[in-house]
Write an enzyme that holds these catalytic residues in place. Sequence first.
Site, PDB file in Angstrom:
ATOM      1  N   CYS A 165       0.824  -1.217   0.000  1.00  0.00           N
ATOM      2  CA  CYS A 165       0.000   0.000   0.000  1.00  0.00           C
ATOM      3  C   CYS A 165       0.855   1.262   0.000  1.00  0.00           C
ATOM      4  O   CYS A 165       0.580   2.221   0.721  1.00  0.00           O
ATOM      5  CB  CYS A 165      -0.936  -0.010   1.204  1.00  0.00           C
ATOM      6  SG  CYS A 165      -2.072  -1.412   1.225  1.00  0.00           S
ATOM      7  N   ALA A 166       1.909   1.277  -0.800  1.00  0.00           N
ATOM      8  CA  ALA A 166       2.755   2.458  -0.927  1.00  0.00           C
ATOM      9  C   ALA A 166       1.947   3.619  -1.488  1.00  0.00           C
ATOM     10  O   ALA A 166       0.897   3.436  -2.111  1.00  0.00           O
ATOM     11  CB  ALA A 166       3.936   2.148  -1.844  1.00  0.00           C
ATOM     12  N   ALA A 181       0.738   3.578  -4.988  1.00  0.00           N
ATOM     13  CA  ALA A 181      -0.357   2.654  -5.277  1.00  0.00           C
ATOM     14  C   ALA A 181      -1.698   3.378  -5.340  1.00  0.00           C
ATOM     15  O   ALA A 181      -2.635   2.891  -5.988  1.00  0.00           O
ATOM     16  CB  ALA A 181      -0.404   1.543  -4.228  1.00  0.00           C
ATOM     17  N   ARG A 182      -1.815   4.535  -4.682  1.00  0.00           N
ATOM     18  CA  ARG A 182      -3.042   5.331  -4.791  1.00  0.00           C
ATOM     19  C   ARG A 182      -3.263   5.766  -6.232  1.00  0.00           C
ATOM     20  O   ARG A 182      -4.370   5.674  -6.771  1.00  0.00           O
ATOM     21  CB  ARG A 182      -2.954   6.551  -3.874  1.00  0.00           C
ATOM     22  CG  ARG A 182      -2.887   6.216  -2.395  1.00  0.00           C
ATOM     23  CD  ARG A 182      -2.560   7.438  -1.534  1.00  0.00           C
ATOM     24  NE  ARG A 182      -3.459   8.538  -1.826  1.00  0.00           N
ATOM     25  CZ  ARG A 182      -3.061   9.748  -2.239  1.00  0.00           C
ATOM     26  NH1 ARG A 182      -1.783  10.000  -2.442  1.00  0.00           N
ATOM     27  NH2 ARG A 182      -3.946  10.704  -2.459  1.00  0.00           N
ATOM     28  N   LYS A 203       9.368   0.819 -10.569  1.00  0.00           N
ATOM     29  CA  LYS A 203      10.771   1.050 -10.887  1.00  0.00           C
ATOM     30  C   LYS A 203      11.461   1.709  -9.700  1.00  0.00           C
ATOM     31  O   LYS A 203      10.794   2.339  -8.883  1.00  0.00           O
ATOM     32  CB  LYS A 203      10.941   1.891 -12.149  1.00  0.00           C
ATOM     33  CG  LYS A 203       9.900   2.955 -12.425  1.00  0.00           C
ATOM     34  CD  LYS A 203       9.750   4.082 -11.475  1.00  0.00           C
ATOM     35  CE  LYS A 203      11.010   4.834 -11.145  1.00  0.00           C
ATOM     36  NZ  LYS A 203      10.765   5.810 -10.039  1.00  0.00           N
TER      37      LYS A 203
END
Length: 360
Positions: free
Chosen positions: A13-14, A17-18, A101
């Site tokens: 959930c970095a 990711a939003r 990346k």
Amino acid sequence: MAETLIQIGIVGCADIARKVSRAINLAPNATICAVSSRSQEKAAAFAAANGLPLSAKVYGSYEAFLEDPEVDAVYMPLPTSLHLKWAVLAAQNKKHLLLEKPVALDVAQFDRILEACESSGVQFMDNTMWVHNPRTAAMANFLNDTQRFGNLKSVRTCFTSAADSDYLSRNIRVKPDLDALGALGDHGWYCIRAILLAANYELPKRAVASYEPVVNKDGVILECGASLYWEDGKVATFHCSFLGNLTMDITAIGTRGTLHVHDFIIPYHEKESSFLAGTETTFDDLVTGWAKQPIKHTISTDLPQEALLVKEFARLVSEIKFKNSKPEKKWPTISRKTQLVLDAVKTSIERGFETVHIYE
């Protein structure tokens, strides 16, 4: 139509990711079917905050998520140091892989990821969004047009952003155990990819890092640059930094033309982007101005570039899933070339700015 949607799950959930979850929601051929984190609570909070479908499953374990047979593909925004373990496991579980990346800490790790993808017959793509913008295709057409642009002579790229004190002390990109490549891995990746695009993905033969990169107390790069050289005389330079005002530039110079872009990674406007292309530009007779100036080309798109990336990824996965096609090798090949150049620059820094040869 619903039966043909590619079911994509999110591993981790970095913050990025939003943005990608929104892109998946916008893509016409994909949907989010699951999200996973190291805790059930964090995954559930992410799902609620980012408009995931009510049908999306919530996992508090990466392992359990990757074993879910209903997940076709995964988007993986984990720290780079975790890519090898979880990307390989995803491929072994027959999940197509959209990987954040930089793809790995070095090309040896990335080759292990690719081997796992190839063994399982799954598609690999990295999450470099700007190359899927239709502007990029228009830029490439100009760069490859020998009548308008000629032959490439030099490229300069730059990506800088002014990180605040909280970022410089707490972000994963400044932590040696999480994203040890720092600004080189994050911002430099984009610069190198732009250089390769301008060179029609021909690898340079040599890399020399610029003197005295800025590093933090843990030795993670906050600012650096390098020069790249080809056997035919082409040269490229790039600069990347967490310590400078926001800049995203490409200048590519050919024997007949010049390309300028000032927002190549994230366009000024989500659905409209531009570049300047000049062919045989000249001064006026008294050399008081330009008689022939570059022309501004503006390209519009119905979907933002990150949604176009997801759309293309899902299309390739669909071809494999429903038509028994083989994975497209273009994207892993481009990722590997980017990693090779990045590795060479890092090695040059470590060897006291020596020239490092690059081999496929």
